[in-house]
Design an enzyme around this catalytic site. Structure first.
Site, mmCIF file in Angstrom:
data_model
loop_
_atom_site.group_PDB
_atom_site.id
_atom_site.type_symbol
_atom_site.label_atom_id
_atom_site.label_comp_id
_atom_site.label_asym_id
_atom_site.label_seq_id
_atom_site.Cartn_x
_atom_site.Cartn_y
_atom_site.Cartn_z
ATOM 1 N N ILE A 90 0.846 -1.192 0.000
ATOM 2 C CA ILE A 90 0.000 0.000 0.000
ATOM 3 C C ILE A 90 0.881 1.240 0.000
ATOM 4 O O ILE A 90 1.862 1.313 0.748
ATOM 5 C CB ILE A 90 -0.916 0.014 1.242
ATOM 6 C CG1 ILE A 90 -1.828 -1.220 1.255
ATOM 7 C CG2 ILE A 90 -1.760 1.282 1.292
ATOM 8 C CD1 ILE A 90 -2.669 -1.333 2.516
ATOM 9 N N GLU A 120 -10.089 1.931 8.081
ATOM 10 C CA GLU A 120 -9.812 0.875 9.050
ATOM 11 C C GLU A 120 -8.415 1.059 9.619
ATOM 12 O O GLU A 120 -7.573 1.743 9.036
ATOM 13 C CB GLU A 120 -9.934 -0.508 8.392
ATOM 14 C CG GLU A 120 -8.963 -0.733 7.272
ATOM 15 C CD GLU A 120 -9.352 -1.895 6.353
ATOM 16 O OE1 GLU A 120 -8.494 -2.766 6.141
ATOM 17 O OE2 GLU A 120 -10.500 -1.911 5.855
ATOM 18 N N LYS A 122 -4.594 0.232 10.457
ATOM 19 C CA LYS A 122 -3.490 -0.487 9.826
ATOM 20 C C LYS A 122 -2.746 -1.227 10.941
ATOM 21 O O LYS A 122 -1.937 -0.645 11.650
ATOM 22 C CB LYS A 122 -2.559 0.477 9.091
ATOM 23 C CG LYS A 122 -1.502 -0.216 8.246
ATOM 24 C CD LYS A 122 -0.704 0.801 7.439
ATOM 25 C CE LYS A 122 0.229 0.090 6.472
ATOM 26 N NZ LYS A 122 1.251 -0.728 7.176
ATOM 27 N N ARG A 143 3.284 -12.585 2.428
ATOM 28 C CA ARG A 143 3.318 -11.744 1.233
ATOM 29 C C ARG A 143 4.564 -12.031 0.400
ATOM 30 O O ARG A 143 4.510 -12.064 -0.818
ATOM 31 C CB ARG A 143 3.296 -10.257 1.611
ATOM 32 C CG ARG A 143 3.530 -9.356 0.380
ATOM 33 C CD ARG A 143 3.611 -7.892 0.746
ATOM 34 N NE ARG A 143 2.287 -7.365 1.004
ATOM 35 C CZ ARG A 143 1.997 -6.484 1.936
ATOM 36 N NH1 ARG A 143 2.950 -6.069 2.745
ATOM 37 N NH2 ARG A 143 0.775 -6.026 2.083
ATOM 38 N N LYS A 330 0.067 6.807 7.470
ATOM 39 C CA LYS A 330 0.929 6.028 8.353
ATOM 40 C C LYS A 330 1.570 6.911 9.414
ATOM 41 O O LYS A 330 1.970 8.033 9.134
ATOM 42 C CB LYS A 330 2.017 5.316 7.535
ATOM 43 C CG LYS A 330 2.735 4.220 8.302
ATOM 44 C CD LYS A 330 3.521 3.312 7.390
ATOM 45 C CE LYS A 330 4.148 2.162 8.169
ATOM 46 N NZ LYS A 330 4.966 1.289 7.331
ATOM 47 N N CYS A 424 2.312 1.682 47.782
ATOM 48 C CA CYS A 424 1.689 2.710 46.944
ATOM 49 C C CYS A 424 2.168 4.095 47.383
ATOM 50 O O CYS A 424 2.100 4.427 48.577
ATOM 51 C CB CYS A 424 0.167 2.625 47.052
ATOM 52 S SG CYS A 424 -0.692 3.946 46.160
#
Length: 706
Positions: A90, A120, A122, A143, A330, A424
Site C-alpha cells: 500500500i 480501518e 493499519k 506476502r 501512516k 503505593c
C-alpha cells in the site's frame, strides 16, 4: 472376503468422520464457549483414537481434522508458492495534507463519479493470504515479494479463531455464494499478536530463562516462519481479514459487503471498519480513531482508506507494486536522543503502577517531549535504564512516547539502579503483582490517586464526555470533599458549586496565586455537561468506570447482546466469553466487577441518579442481520419525503438490514422517490432500477419489520 474389507473401510471412514465432527464440537465448546462437556482425559482418548485411525489410513485424513490444528508435522523447510493474485503493498502518506491530496487524485481518476470510502486500522503485524477451496482451508502464504510467498499453512492451522472449513457456514448464508460453497475464497489480512498475549508470552520466556521478545510484530514474524507448528500453537497468533485475493463464486460488489460475508463465514475481520459516503467525512473521522488508539489491544501503525466499490477499483487498476484505490495514512516512527532526569511512578485508574521517565525536553515530530512511558518494572529491568542515562525515545503508532533503548556506551560513571517501590506512593498500601507477573498494582479501592484518575477518565471524551470536568475541576471537587464516587457528580448543584473558590494565577507585577470564586457561569456549564451525559447509554458507562480490559469497543460488543443492566447482571462468564473477540480474560474481569461489592454499588448508584443503564435496543448479530427484510440490498432515497428526514430514512434502511447509498448505479436494488426526485429518478429509470414511492416502501417493508 473382498466385500468384508469394503464394509470395514466404510465403517472406518464413518468413524473418522464422526470423531472429527465430535472433537471439533468439543473444541468449540472449550475454546469459544468456555462450556466443556467432557473431561480432559475423555478428550485425549477421542483424539488418540482419531490419530491412530488417521495414521493407519492416511487417505481418510480430512483438512478440518483436529489433528491438523495443533501439533501437526514439523516441516523440513518453508516452500515458496506463487500468489494466484499478486499480493501488493500500500502506498503511504505521512500527513493529513498528503492523504487528502492522494484521495483527491484517486477521485479525479474516476471522472466525477461519487466515491464511497472505507476506513480501518493499519494493524502492525505480518501480511498473510489464506485460501479456501471448496470450503476447506488449503493454503496460507506470507506476502513475500508480492508475487511469491512462503507456505505457512502448518502454522496458520493453529489459529483457533480461524475455521478450517467454511462449507456449512456458506450454505447457511446464501447471500455469500448464492446458497453454494465458494469454489475459491482467498482472504488477505494481518497476522498479529495482542499486547496482552505478548506480556503473557514474555512471562513464560523469562521463567524459562530466555530473553523476552521486544514487540508483537517481531514475535509474529518469527513465529509464523517456524518449522514446528507446536510452538506457533503455544503463542496465540491471530488473524484479521481486511481484503481479498482470488474469488470464485463469491457474491460481493464492494468491500463492506465482502467483509460482512467473510464474517458470516466465521473468519475474523478487521475491527471498526467504517464506510463514508465521501472523503471529507472520512478525513474528519481520523480524530475519533486517534482517541480510541491507546485502548486498542493490538499495535497499529496507521489508518487505511479504500475505495469501497469493486467496480471503481477495476477502473482505477494497479501500479506495479500497489493498487491505485487504497492509501495509508501512516504514523511514521520518530526517534530522538535525550537524557533521563528522573523516574517517577504513577497510580492509574485501575491501580496499575506505571513508571514514567522524566526527560530533558526534546523535539520529536514537531512535539516537545519531556515525559515518556517505561511500561512496567520488568521493562526497566530489561532496558537496565538508570537516572542520568542517555536514552533513545520513540514516538509512533499509539502516540504516547516511550523509551526504547539506553545508549550504554555514553554511561561514563556508575549509576544506581532504580528501586521499584513496594508500597503505593499515594496510600501506602502494599503493592502486589498480577497472577501473570507483569503488572504491579495498588489494590486499595479507597486509594485517592485511583479515585482522581477514575473521575478524570469518567469525564474525558473517551469516557462520558462531560464538558468542563477536567483535572483541575476534579481536584477542586475532591479537595472540597464534594465527590467520593461517580454518582456524586450527578448530585452536584449550581448553588454549591458557584460558591467554591480555587487557586488561580494572577498575572502582573510579581505573579501570585490567589483564591478565585468558581462562579455561577462555570457552575451552570458544569452541571449542564454532567446532566447531558446521563443519556450516553450502557456501553459508554461500562467503558467509563475503569473496569479492567473494558474499553469503548469491548463495551459495544458486550452491550450488543446484554443491552440492559438486568441482562448484564445475569450474564455468566461463559456467556460473555462466547461473544466474538471477548474471551475469558475480559469476561472474568467484567463478571468479577459486577458481582463485587464496590462494582455492584457503582452500577446501582449510577442507576439511582438517573444515568441511562441500557442501550436503546439490542444490536443485531450477523446471523440476525441476514434475516432482516433489506439484508444485502443497496437502496437510494431521493426527493422530499413526508414521514422521514434524510437522516431518518438512512437510519431506517440500515435498521432493516439494507445499505443506504447516495448515488444510483447498476448495483442499486431500488430507489425510494419522494417529491421533486430529480436526476436520480431519471437515472434509475434509465438503468431499469425499481422505483418505489414512500408509501410503497412503508407498505412493503415497515409492515414486514413489525
Amino acid at each position: 472376503m473382498p466385500q468384508d474389507r469394503f464394509v470395514a473401510s466404510d465403517s472406518i471412514a464413518s468413524r473418522v468422520q464422526q470423531l472429527v465432527d465430535e472433537i471439533n464440537r468439543h473444541n468449540r465448546l472449550y475454546y469459544d464457549d468456555a462450556a466443556p462437556e467432557i473431561t480432559d482425559l475423555q478428550y485425549d482418548q477421542l483424539l488418540a483414537e482419531l490419530t491412530q485411525l488417521e495414521n493407519d489410513h492416511p487417505d481418510l485424513r480430512r483438512p478440518d481434522s483436529p489433528t491438523q490444528l495443533v501439533g501437526g508435522d514439523v516441516v523440513d523447510q518453508l516452500v515458496q508458492v506463487p500468489h494466484r493474485v499478486p499480493m501488493l503493498s500500500i502506498d503511504n502518506t505521512y500527513s493529513r495534507e498528503e492523504l487528502a491530496a492522494a484521495m483527491e487524485r484517486i477521485e479525479k481518476s474516476l471522472e466525477g463519479e461519487s466515491v464511497a470510502w472505507t476506513m480501518e486500522y493499519k494493524i502492525d503485524g505480518v501480511a498473510g493470504s489464506i485460501r479456501y477451496e471448496n470450503g476447506e482451508l488449503t493454503l496460507a502464504l506470507t506476502r513475500g515479494n508480492g508475487q511469491v510467498g512462503d507456505d505457512i499453512t502448518h502454522n496458520v492451522r493453529t489459529i483457533r479463531e480461524l475455521p478450517r472449513s467454511i462449507a456449512d457456514a456458506a450454505l447457511a448464508h446464501p447471500e455469500v455464494a448464492g446458497g453454494n460453497v465458494p469454489e475459491v475464497l482467498e482472504v488477505r489480512g494481518e497476522l498479529y499478536m495482542t499486547d496482552a498475549d505478548l506480556a503473557d508470552l514474555n512471562v513464560r520466556q523469562t521463567d524459562a530463562g530466555h530473553e523476552p521478545f521486544k514487540n508483537t510484530r517481531n514475535v509474529t514474524a518469527g513465529t509464523i516462519r517456524l518449522l514446528d507448528p507446536k510452538i506457533a500453537a503455544s503463542r496465540n497468533i491471530r488473524f484479521f481479514c481486511h481484503g481479498s485475493g482470488e474469488l470464485v463464486g463469491v457474491r460481493a460488489s464492494d468491500h463492506m459487503t465482502f467483509l460482512q460475508h467473510v464474517q458470516a463465514l466465521g473468519i475474523p475481520i478487521a475491527p471498526d471498519v467504517v464506510r463514508f459516503e465521501n472523503k471529507e467525512d472520512a478525513l474528519q473521522a481520523i480524530a475519533k480513531l486517534e482517541l480510541e488508539m491507546p485502548d486498542l489491544p493490538f499495535e497499529i501503525d496507521g489508518i487505511v482508506f479504500k475505495v469501497d466499490s469493486f467496480e471503481q477499483r477495476e477502473k482505477l487498476g494497479v501500479r506495479s507494486k500497489s493498487p491505485r484505490w487504497v492509501i495509508a495514512y501512516k504514523f511514521e516512527r520518530y526517534e530522538a536522543i535525550t537524557t533521563l532526569e528522573a523516574i517517577d511512578v504513577q497510580v492509574g485508574k485501575t491501580g496499575t503502577i506505571t513508571p514514567v521517565a522524566y526527560l530533558t525536553p526534546v523535539d520529536i515530530a514537531d512535539t516537545t517531549v519531556s515525559r515518556a512511558s517505561l511500561h512496567n518494572a520488568d521493562e526497566i529491568e530489561r532496558l537496565d535504564v538508570r537516572v542520568g542515562d542517555t536514552v533513545v525515545v520513540e514516538k509512533a503508532g499509539k502516540i504516547i512516547p516511550k523509551v526504547v533503548r539506553v545508549e550504554k556506551h555514553a554511561r561514563t560513571k556508575p549509576l544506581p539502579k532504580f528501586e521499584f517501590p513496594t508500597h503505593c506512593p499515594q496510600c501506602d498500601e502494599v503493592l502486589t503483582r498480577d497472577e501473570g507477573g507483569v503488572y504491579i498494582r495498588c489494590t486499595n479501592p479507597a486509594c485517592p490517586a485511583q479515585l482522581r484518575q477514575r473521575l478524570v477518565y469518567f469525564g474525558s471524551r473517551t469516557g462520558m464526555d462531560i464538558d468542563g470536568l477536567g483535572e483541575e475541576v476534579v481536584d477542586l471537587l475532591l479537595q472540597k470533599e464534594l465527590v467520593e464516587n461517580y454518582a456524586d457528580l450527578y448530585r452536584l448543584n449550581v448553588d454549591e458549586l458557584a460558591e467554591l473558590t480555587w487557586p488561580r494565577l494572577r498575572k502582573g507585577k510579581g505573579d501570585e496565586m490567589i483564591e478565585v470564586q468558581f462562579g455561577r457561569k462555570n457552575a451552570e456549564s458544569l452541571v449542564a455537561g454532567i446532566n447531558e451525559s446521563r443519556t450516553r447509554g450502557l456501553a459508554r458507562v461500562l467503558s467509563s468506570i475503569s473496569i479492567r480490559h473494558i474499553g469503548p469497543r469491548v463495551a459495544k460488543l458486550i452491550t450488543a447482546k446484554f443491552w440492559n443492566l438486568d441482562l448484564l447482571r445475569s450474564a455468566k462468564a461463559e456467556d460473555l466469553a462466547a461473544i466474538h473477540e471477548i474471551g475469558d480474560r475480559i469476561a472474568e474481569s467484567l463478571v468479577k466487577f459486577i458481582h463485587s461489592e464496590s462494582g455492584s454499588q457503582t452500577l446501582s448508584d449510577l442507576d439511582a441518579v438517573g444515568v441511562t443503564m441500557s442501550e436503546t435496543e439490542p444490536v443485531a448479530t450477523p446471523d440476525e442481520e441476514a434475516n432482516l427484510p433489506l439484508a444485502g440490498k443497496n437502496i437510494v432515497a431521493t426527493g422530499t419525503l413526508q414521514h422521514y428526514t434524510r437522516d431518518e430514512i438512512k437510519a431506517r434502511i440500515e435498521e432493516l438490514g439494507g445499505r443506504a447509498a447516495s448515488s444510483v448505479s447498476k448495483k442499486t436494488d431500488f430507489l425510494i422517490a419522494g417529491e421533486k426526485a430529480g436526476s436520480k429518478l431519471t437515472k434509475a429509470e434509465s438503468l431499469g432500477v425499481e422505483v418505489l414511492s414512500e408509501d410503497d416502501f412503508r407498505l412493503r417493508y415497515e409492515t414486514e419489520a413489525t
